[in-house]
Scaffold this active site. Sequence first.
Site, PDB file in Angstrom:
ATOM      1  N   LYS A 143       0.846  -1.204   0.000  1.00 44.93           N
ATOM      2  CA  LYS A 143       0.000   0.000   0.000  1.00 44.93           C
ATOM      3  C   LYS A 143       0.880   1.253   0.000  1.00 44.93           C
ATOM      4  O   LYS A 143       0.628   2.214  -0.718  1.00 44.93           O
ATOM      5  CB  LYS A 143      -0.924   0.000   1.225  1.00 44.93           C
ATOM      6  CG  LYS A 143      -2.041  -1.032   1.105  1.00 44.93           C
ATOM      7  CD  LYS A 143      -2.791  -1.254   2.404  1.00 44.93           C
ATOM      8  CE  LYS A 143      -3.767  -2.419   2.251  1.00 44.93           C
ATOM      9  NZ  LYS A 143      -4.444  -2.803   3.482  1.00 44.93           N
ATOM     10  N   GLN A 186      -4.469  -1.605   9.753  1.00 46.21           N
ATOM     11  CA  GLN A 186      -4.365  -2.915   9.100  1.00 46.21           C
ATOM     12  C   GLN A 186      -4.972  -3.988  10.005  1.00 46.21           C
ATOM     13  O   GLN A 186      -4.597  -4.118  11.169  1.00 46.21           O
ATOM     14  CB  GLN A 186      -2.886  -3.225   8.791  1.00 46.21           C
ATOM     15  CG  GLN A 186      -2.676  -4.496   8.012  1.00 46.21           C
ATOM     16  CD  GLN A 186      -3.288  -4.461   6.599  1.00 46.21           C
ATOM     17  OE1 GLN A 186      -3.191  -3.474   5.885  1.00 46.21           O
ATOM     18  NE2 GLN A 186      -3.944  -5.537   6.205  1.00 46.21           N
ATOM     19  N   ASP A 237     -10.854   2.888   4.195  1.00 50.40           N
ATOM     20  CA  ASP A 237     -11.183   1.465   4.023  1.00 50.40           C
ATOM     21  C   ASP A 237     -12.690   1.277   3.823  1.00 50.40           C
ATOM     22  O   ASP A 237     -13.135   0.213   3.389  1.00 50.40           O
ATOM     23  CB  ASP A 237     -10.760   0.672   5.281  1.00 50.40           C
ATOM     24  CG  ASP A 237      -9.458  -0.090   5.060  1.00 50.40           C
ATOM     25  OD1 ASP A 237      -9.108  -0.339   3.891  1.00 50.40           O
ATOM     26  OD2 ASP A 237      -8.803  -0.439   6.065  1.00 50.40           O
TER      27      ASP A 237
END
Length: 289
Positions: free
Chosen positions: A53, A97, A120
Amino acid sequence: MAAERIDGKQLAARMREEMKAEVESLKKQGVMPGLAVILVGDDQASRTYVRNKQKACGQLGIKSVLIELSEKVSEQTLLDHIQSLNEDPDIHGILVQLPLPAHIGAQKVIEAIDPAKDVDGFHPINIGRMMTGQDAFLPCTPHGILKMVQSKGIAITGKHVVVIGRSNIVGKPAGQLFLNENATVTYCHSKTADLKSYTSQADILISAVGKAKFVKADFVKQGAAVIDVGMNRDESGKLCGDVDFEEVKEKASYITPVPGGVGPMTITMLLANTLKACKKLNAVKVSRR
Ligand code: NAP
């Protein structure tokens, strides 16, 4: 005739080129998009995802900040980090994460992120906005799937979409996005009786199960579009999807490969959400001047 591949890598590269130009134009206006990633513990898979990412951010010129916390970090310390990122004007997107260690409440952490920085798309506000068809940060993998289907001009309205899998991050939102596009959606899961009777009716079949070569040719209707979200290892340790590609490609009209399918699109949609957050937050800042 063998199915046409939907090349996620190629589509992702095209979208990233467009976004790179957008980042350059934002920078000319004095705006630098910024993403903060929080990584808790030392899980190797999580570390690889985070590295990918950050690399993708670097390629586009998006600033990325990594906050690494020990496996033993308290929930409160993690929440404090999120709070300071919520207040940081240089950070437009925040990503924690997953998975988190068992002593930390993942839902509490997700809900601590400012919905305006929730790149997200996991915050209940964004989920609710998505469900009610309002503008929202869409979860990256499902949004990537929709983009892939749309990129080929595959009809969605009135079509039957069958999703195998009902996780909160993939299966459920994937079905919802196709429902928003006027598909008729069926969800299947581990308790579904006679799975094949549903999957073999699908015009678009999305598999998000996590089992290598689970979807065989007899699951698939002739001419269906088959989207493989799975990321598994086969007997020889090679990366593979949920779909038995060699069998299914002879029956489907479109198929996504693994690797090179949904995976590259997931990170691309994260970058897109970060840019969207940056532009929105900046518009608010300008309007307040
Ligand atoms: P998950 O949370 O484990 O969910 C798996 C789903 O599959 C569950 O809903 C489960 O049903 C269902 N399932 C399991 N066995 C089944 C069976 N025999 N028949 C029908 N349904 C069955 O996994 P996830 O997070 O959604 O991820 C799914 C896969 O996608 C994994 O391989 C993951 O690595 C991959 N993935 C890829 C990306 C990407 O960017 N390419 C992103 C995210 C995930 P129940 O709900 O009844 O348990």
